[in-house]
Write a protein that holds these residues in place. Structure first.
Motif, PDB file in Angstrom:
ATOM      1  N   MET A 135       0.835  -1.167   0.000  1.00  8.30           N
ATOM      2  CA  MET A 135       0.000   0.000   0.000  1.00  8.30           C
ATOM      3  C   MET A 135       0.887   1.240   0.000  1.00  8.30           C
ATOM      4  SD  MET A 135      -3.028   0.848   2.614  1.00  8.30           S
ATOM      5  CE  MET A 135      -2.620   2.175   3.686  1.00  8.30           C
ATOM      6  N   ARG A 136       0.605   2.174  -0.876  1.00 12.03           N
ATOM      7  CA  ARG A 136       1.397   3.390  -0.972  1.00 12.03           C
ATOM      8  C   ARG A 136       1.079   4.344   0.177  1.00 12.03           C
ATOM      9  NH1 ARG A 136       4.774   1.013  -3.237  1.00 12.03           N
ATOM     10  NH2 ARG A 136       4.736   0.582  -5.420  1.00 12.03           N
ATOM     11  N   THR A 137       1.950   5.314   0.370  1.00 10.54           N
ATOM     12  CA  THR A 137       1.827   6.216   1.505  1.00 10.54           C
ATOM     13  C   THR A 137       0.677   7.192   1.329  1.00 10.54           C
ATOM     14  OG1 THR A 137       3.315   7.794   0.499  1.00 10.54           O
ATOM     15  CG2 THR A 137       4.298   6.110   1.885  1.00 10.54           C
ATOM     16  N   ALA A 138       0.371   7.899   2.400  1.00 10.43           N
ATOM     17  CA  ALA A 138      -0.674   8.926   2.374  1.00 10.43           C
ATOM     18  C   ALA A 138      -0.240  10.063   1.457  1.00 10.43           C
ATOM     19  CB  ALA A 138      -0.909   9.437   3.784  1.00 10.43           C
ATOM     20  N   PRO A 139      -1.201  10.778   0.846  1.00 12.27           N
ATOM     21  CA  PRO A 139      -0.842  11.851  -0.094  1.00 12.27           C
ATOM     22  C   PRO A 139       0.043  12.940   0.512  1.00 12.27           C
ATOM     23  CG  PRO A 139      -3.171  11.341  -0.253  1.00 12.27           C
ATOM     24  CD  PRO A 139      -2.631  10.555   0.893  1.00 12.27           C
ATOM     25  N   ALA A 174       9.098   9.948  -2.035  1.00  6.99           N
ATOM     26  CA  ALA A 174       9.894  10.028  -3.264  1.00  6.99           C
ATOM     27  C   ALA A 174      11.361  10.312  -2.945  1.00  6.99           C
ATOM     28  CB  ALA A 174       9.334  11.104  -4.185  1.00  6.99           C
ATOM     29  N   SER A 175      11.606  11.133  -1.947  1.00  8.82           N
ATOM     30  CA  SER A 175      12.981  11.426  -1.556  1.00  8.82           C
ATOM     31  C   SER A 175      13.678  10.186  -1.020  1.00  8.82           C
ATOM     32  CB  SER A 175      13.003  12.524  -0.488  1.00  8.82           C
ATOM     33  OG  SER A 175      12.451  13.694  -0.980  1.00  8.82           O
ATOM     34  N   LEU A 176      12.979   9.395  -0.219  1.00 13.57           N
ATOM     35  CA  LEU A 176      13.562   8.164   0.313  1.00 13.57           C
ATOM     36  C   LEU A 176      13.864   7.180  -0.806  1.00 13.57           C
ATOM     37  CD1 LEU A 176      14.406   6.412   2.720  1.00 13.57           C
ATOM     38  CD2 LEU A 176      12.047   5.605   2.820  1.00 13.57           C
ATOM     39  N   ALA A 220      16.298  -2.958 -12.186  1.00 15.19           N
ATOM     40  CA  ALA A 220      15.703  -4.269 -11.944  1.00 15.19           C
ATOM     41  C   ALA A 220      15.271  -4.431 -10.482  1.00 15.19           C
ATOM     42  CB  ALA A 220      16.685  -5.371 -12.314  1.00 15.19           C
ATOM     43  N   LEU A 221      15.955  -3.739  -9.577  1.00 17.05           N
ATOM     44  CA  LEU A 221      15.648  -3.860  -8.149  1.00 17.05           C
ATOM     45  C   LEU A 221      14.712  -2.770  -7.635  1.00 17.05           C
ATOM     46  CD1 LEU A 221      19.148  -4.888  -6.784  1.00 17.05           C
ATOM     47  CD2 LEU A 221      17.117  -6.310  -6.983  1.00 17.05           C
ATOM     48  N   MET A 222      14.139  -1.965  -8.516  1.00 15.23           N
ATOM     49  CA  MET A 222      13.219  -0.908  -8.080  1.00 15.23           C
ATOM     50  C   MET A 222      12.000  -1.442  -7.322  1.00 15.23           C
ATOM     51  SD  MET A 222      14.210   2.117  -8.274  1.00 15.23           S
ATOM     52  CE  MET A 222      12.726   3.081  -8.089  1.00 15.23           C
ATOM     53  N   PRO A 223      11.394  -2.566  -7.709  1.00 14.62           N
ATOM     54  CA  PRO A 223      10.287  -3.077  -6.884  1.00 14.62           C
ATOM     55  C   PRO A 223      10.697  -3.379  -5.444  1.00 14.62           C
ATOM     56  CG  PRO A 223      10.251  -4.125  -9.018  1.00 14.62           C
ATOM     57  CD  PRO A 223      11.525  -3.341  -8.952  1.00 14.62           C
ATOM     58  N   ALA A 224      11.916  -3.859  -5.250  1.00 17.81           N
ATOM     59  CA  ALA A 224      12.404  -4.118  -3.895  1.00 17.81           C
ATOM     60  C   ALA A 224      12.618  -2.809  -3.137  1.00 17.81           C
ATOM     61  CB  ALA A 224      13.699  -4.920  -3.944  1.00 17.81           C
ATOM     62  N   LEU A 225      13.089  -1.778  -3.831  1.00 16.21           N
ATOM     63  CA  LEU A 225      13.280  -0.486  -3.183  1.00 16.21           C
ATOM     64  C   LEU A 225      11.938   0.134  -2.791  1.00 16.21           C
ATOM     65  CD1 LEU A 225      16.102   1.107  -5.365  1.00 16.21           C
ATOM     66  CD2 LEU A 225      16.305   0.029  -3.127  1.00 16.21           C
ATOM     67  N   LEU A 226      10.938  -0.001  -3.654  1.00  9.66           N
ATOM     68  CA  LEU A 226       9.600   0.507  -3.327  1.00  9.66           C
ATOM     69  C   LEU A 226       9.005  -0.242  -2.139  1.00  9.66           C
ATOM     70  CD1 LEU A 226       8.169   0.986  -6.917  1.00  9.66           C
ATOM     71  CD2 LEU A 226       8.893   2.768  -5.321  1.00  9.66           C
ATOM     72  N   ARG A 281       7.728  -0.293   3.686  1.00  8.59           N
ATOM     73  CA  ARG A 281       7.900  -0.851   5.035  1.00  8.59           C
ATOM     74  C   ARG A 281       8.386   0.217   6.016  1.00  8.59           C
ATOM     75  NH1 ARG A 281       5.155  -4.446   6.450  1.00  8.59           N
ATOM     76  NH2 ARG A 281       6.625  -4.978   8.064  1.00  8.59           N
ATOM     77  N   VAL A 282       9.264   1.114   5.567  1.00  7.37           N
ATOM     78  CA  VAL A 282       9.745   2.191   6.444  1.00  7.37           C
ATOM     79  C   VAL A 282       8.596   3.111   6.829  1.00  7.37           C
ATOM     80  CG1 VAL A 282      11.173   4.278   6.475  1.00  7.37           C
ATOM     81  CG2 VAL A 282      12.134   2.131   5.649  1.00  7.37           C
ATOM     82  N   PHE A 283       7.760   3.487   5.857  1.00 13.38           N
ATOM     83  CA  PHE A 283       6.653   4.377   6.160  1.00 13.38           C
ATOM     84  C   PHE A 283       5.560   3.664   6.956  1.00 13.38           C
ATOM     85  CE2 PHE A 283       8.704   7.249   3.351  1.00 13.38           C
ATOM     86  CZ  PHE A 283       8.240   8.494   3.728  1.00 13.38           C
ATOM     87  N   ALA A 284       5.391   2.370   6.765  1.00 12.58           N
ATOM     88  CA  ALA A 284       4.425   1.629   7.570  1.00 12.58           C
ATOM     89  C   ALA A 284       4.886   1.563   9.024  1.00 12.58           C
ATOM     90  CB  ALA A 284       4.233   0.225   7.009  1.00 12.58           C
ATOM     91  N   ALA A 285       6.188   1.399   9.233  1.00 15.66           N
ATOM     92  CA  ALA A 285       6.703   1.381  10.603  1.00 15.66           C
ATOM     93  C   ALA A 285       6.560   2.751  11.250  1.00 15.66           C
ATOM     94  CB  ALA A 285       8.171   0.952  10.601  1.00 15.66           C
ATOM     95  N   ALA A 286       6.777   3.804  10.487  1.00 15.52           N
ATOM     96  CA  ALA A 286       6.608   5.151  11.041  1.00 15.52           C
ATOM     97  C   ALA A 286       5.148   5.427  11.365  1.00 15.52           C
ATOM     98  CB  ALA A 286       7.134   6.188  10.054  1.00 15.52           C
TER      99      ALA A 286
END
Length: 81
Positions: A1-5, A12-14, A51-57, A62-67
């Motif tokens: 799930m993407r972050t809040a607007p 995007a910066s992360l 090729a690894l962009m899906p893993a970065l997303l 996960r970082v924003f979900a933890a926050a």
């Protein structure tokens, strides 16, 4: 799930920071291990980063979900119940 607007800029910066770090690390490692020219190592690292962009997303999600799980931080000096 993407972050809040309201967090799109920090999200995007992360992702950009993670991609730039992966690109630079990949170019360095490929240049050292394969002993190829700097242009080829940057090109191969760019392909690996793409090729690894899906893993970065997923990692940024996960970082924003933890926050989001910890909620808001109170104002410094305020009363904490």
């Amino acid at each position: 799930m993407r972050t809040a607007p309201r967090r799109h800029l920090s999200y995007a910066s992360l992702v950009l920071l993670l991609a730039a770090d992966l690109l630079a690390l990949g170019a360095l490692v490929l240049n050292q291990w394969l002993e190829i020219g700097p242009g080829w190592s940057w090109l191969l690292a760019a392909g690996a980063t793409a090729a690894l962009m899906p893993a970065l997303l997923w990692l940024a999600d996960r970082v924003f979900a933890a926050a989001r799980a910890f909620g808001n931080v109170t104002i410094s000096g305020g009363t904490i119940p």
